[in-house]
Design a protein around this motif. Sequence first.
Motif, PDB file in Angstrom:
ATOM      1  N   UNK A  21       4.685  41.890  -2.885  1.00 25.74           N
ATOM      2  CA  UNK A  21       5.909  41.644  -3.650  1.00 25.74           C
ATOM      3  C   UNK A  21       5.583  40.828  -4.890  1.00 25.74           C
ATOM      4  N   UNK A  22       6.210  41.169  -6.017  1.00 27.14           N
ATOM      5  CA  UNK A  22       6.025  40.338  -7.216  1.00 27.14           C
ATOM      6  C   UNK A  22       6.469  38.910  -6.936  1.00 27.14           C
ATOM      7  N   UNK A  23       5.846  37.961  -7.619  1.00 34.11           N
ATOM      8  CA  UNK A  23       6.170  36.558  -7.366  1.00 34.11           C
ATOM      9  C   UNK A  23       7.387  36.079  -8.143  1.00 34.11           C
ATOM     10  N   UNK A  24       7.826  36.852  -9.139  1.00 31.88           N
ATOM     11  CA  UNK A  24       9.008  36.442  -9.900  1.00 31.88           C
ATOM     12  C   UNK A  24       9.815  37.659 -10.349  1.00 31.88           C
ATOM     13  N   UNK A  25      11.045  37.408 -10.757  1.00 27.46           N
ATOM     14  CA  UNK A  25      11.944  38.482 -11.181  1.00 27.46           C
ATOM     15  C   UNK A  25      11.423  39.217 -12.407  1.00 27.46           C
ATOM     16  N   UNK A 137      11.083  35.569  -2.510  1.00 26.96           N
ATOM     17  CA  UNK A 137      12.081  34.500  -2.629  1.00 26.96           C
ATOM     18  C   UNK A 137      11.389  33.148  -2.760  1.00 26.96           C
ATOM     19  N   UNK A 138      11.779  32.356  -3.747  1.00 27.40           N
ATOM     20  CA  UNK A 138      11.234  30.990  -3.830  1.00 27.40           C
ATOM     21  C   UNK A 138      11.558  30.224  -2.546  1.00 27.40           C
ATOM     22  N   UNK A 156      10.867  37.002   3.204  1.00 24.23           N
ATOM     23  CA  UNK A 156      12.121  36.784   2.496  1.00 24.23           C
ATOM     24  C   UNK A 156      11.987  37.266   1.057  1.00 24.23           C
ATOM     25  N   UNK A 157      12.949  38.053   0.635  1.00 22.38           N
ATOM     26  CA  UNK A 157      12.909  38.625  -0.702  1.00 22.38           C
ATOM     27  C   UNK A 157      14.268  38.456  -1.362  1.00 22.38           C
ATOM     28  N   UNK A 158      14.269  38.643  -2.669  1.00 21.81           N
ATOM     29  CA  UNK A 158      15.514  38.677  -3.434  1.00 21.81           C
ATOM     30  C   UNK A 158      15.466  39.907  -4.330  1.00 21.81           C
ATOM     31  N   UNK A 159      16.542  40.680  -4.392  1.00 22.90           N
ATOM     32  CA  UNK A 159      16.561  41.777  -5.356  1.00 22.90           C
ATOM     33  C   UNK A 159      16.999  41.254  -6.725  1.00 22.90           C
ATOM     34  N   UNK A 160      16.381  41.754  -7.765  1.00 19.64           N
ATOM     35  CA  UNK A 160      16.867  41.437  -9.108  1.00 19.64           C
ATOM     36  C   UNK A 160      18.213  42.135  -9.259  1.00 19.64           C
ATOM     37  N   UNK A 161      19.276  41.415  -9.653  1.00 21.04           N
ATOM     38  CA  UNK A 161      20.574  42.071  -9.824  1.00 21.04           C
ATOM     39  C   UNK A 161      20.442  43.275 -10.763  1.00 21.04           C
ATOM     40  N   UNK A 162      20.854  44.423 -10.259  1.00 21.77           N
ATOM     41  CA  UNK A 162      20.648  45.671 -10.988  1.00 21.77           C
ATOM     42  C   UNK A 162      21.819  46.611 -10.779  1.00 21.77           C
ATOM     43  N   UNK A 180      17.343  37.820 -15.448  1.00 23.34           N
ATOM     44  CA  UNK A 180      18.193  36.628 -15.494  1.00 23.34           C
ATOM     45  C   UNK A 180      19.441  36.913 -14.649  1.00 23.34           C
ATOM     46  N   UNK A 181      19.497  36.303 -13.458  1.00 23.03           N
ATOM     47  CA  UNK A 181      20.581  36.623 -12.523  1.00 23.03           C
ATOM     48  C   UNK A 181      21.973  36.260 -13.043  1.00 23.03           C
TER      49      UNK A 181
END
Length: 197
Positions: A21-25, A137-138, A156-162, A180-181
């Motif tokens: 997983x990428x480490x940042x958005x 996820x941080x 744990x992951x977060x989706x970039x709002x899309x 930028x969420x």
Amino acid sequence: MKRVFLFLFFVSNSLIAQSNLPSSASDISPLLIGENVPNLSLKDTNGKSVNFSDLISSKKTILVFYRGGWCPYCNTHLSALAETELQLIAQGYQIVAISPDSPKSLMETQTKEKLNYTLLSDSDGEFAKAFGIAFQAPENYGKYLKKSSENLNTELYIPVPSLFILNQSGTIIFEYISPDYKQRITNDLLLSVVKSL
């Protein structure tokens, strides 16, 4: 000796897989316009399995990925979409919103925000990962995600709002992705895009 080697091989492969997983958005690599979306199953607010291809086969779809019901920016966007839902339906579209939230948390969001459109759970992140919009996820986000995630054994992951617009064949015909969420597509822009497609 052989067993020790196999164990180490398995552990090292597991660690490599977890770091995919990428480490940042800003490091994501999303699917592009013209590509087809994955055919996976997700769970609805009642915990029932829903095949995504079947869901979108009858109507063009406004597909929204959001971070979770704990995110105030996401809730504001979900409510804004509800305000324009009838206009989107009149143009032949349906709205589907997906997050890492469990079905129970989805139901709470749907009730609280008074949403009539479909909410689906991607608790293991497979759908967001297939779209290329998931990132690690941080650490400080764990308190939000562990409350809402159904499968706590996954990373744990977060989706970039899309926001993706899909035709009935599952081909992406428009997308709006912002690392930028706090930035979301406006209803005016969305309606303008829908009318031009």
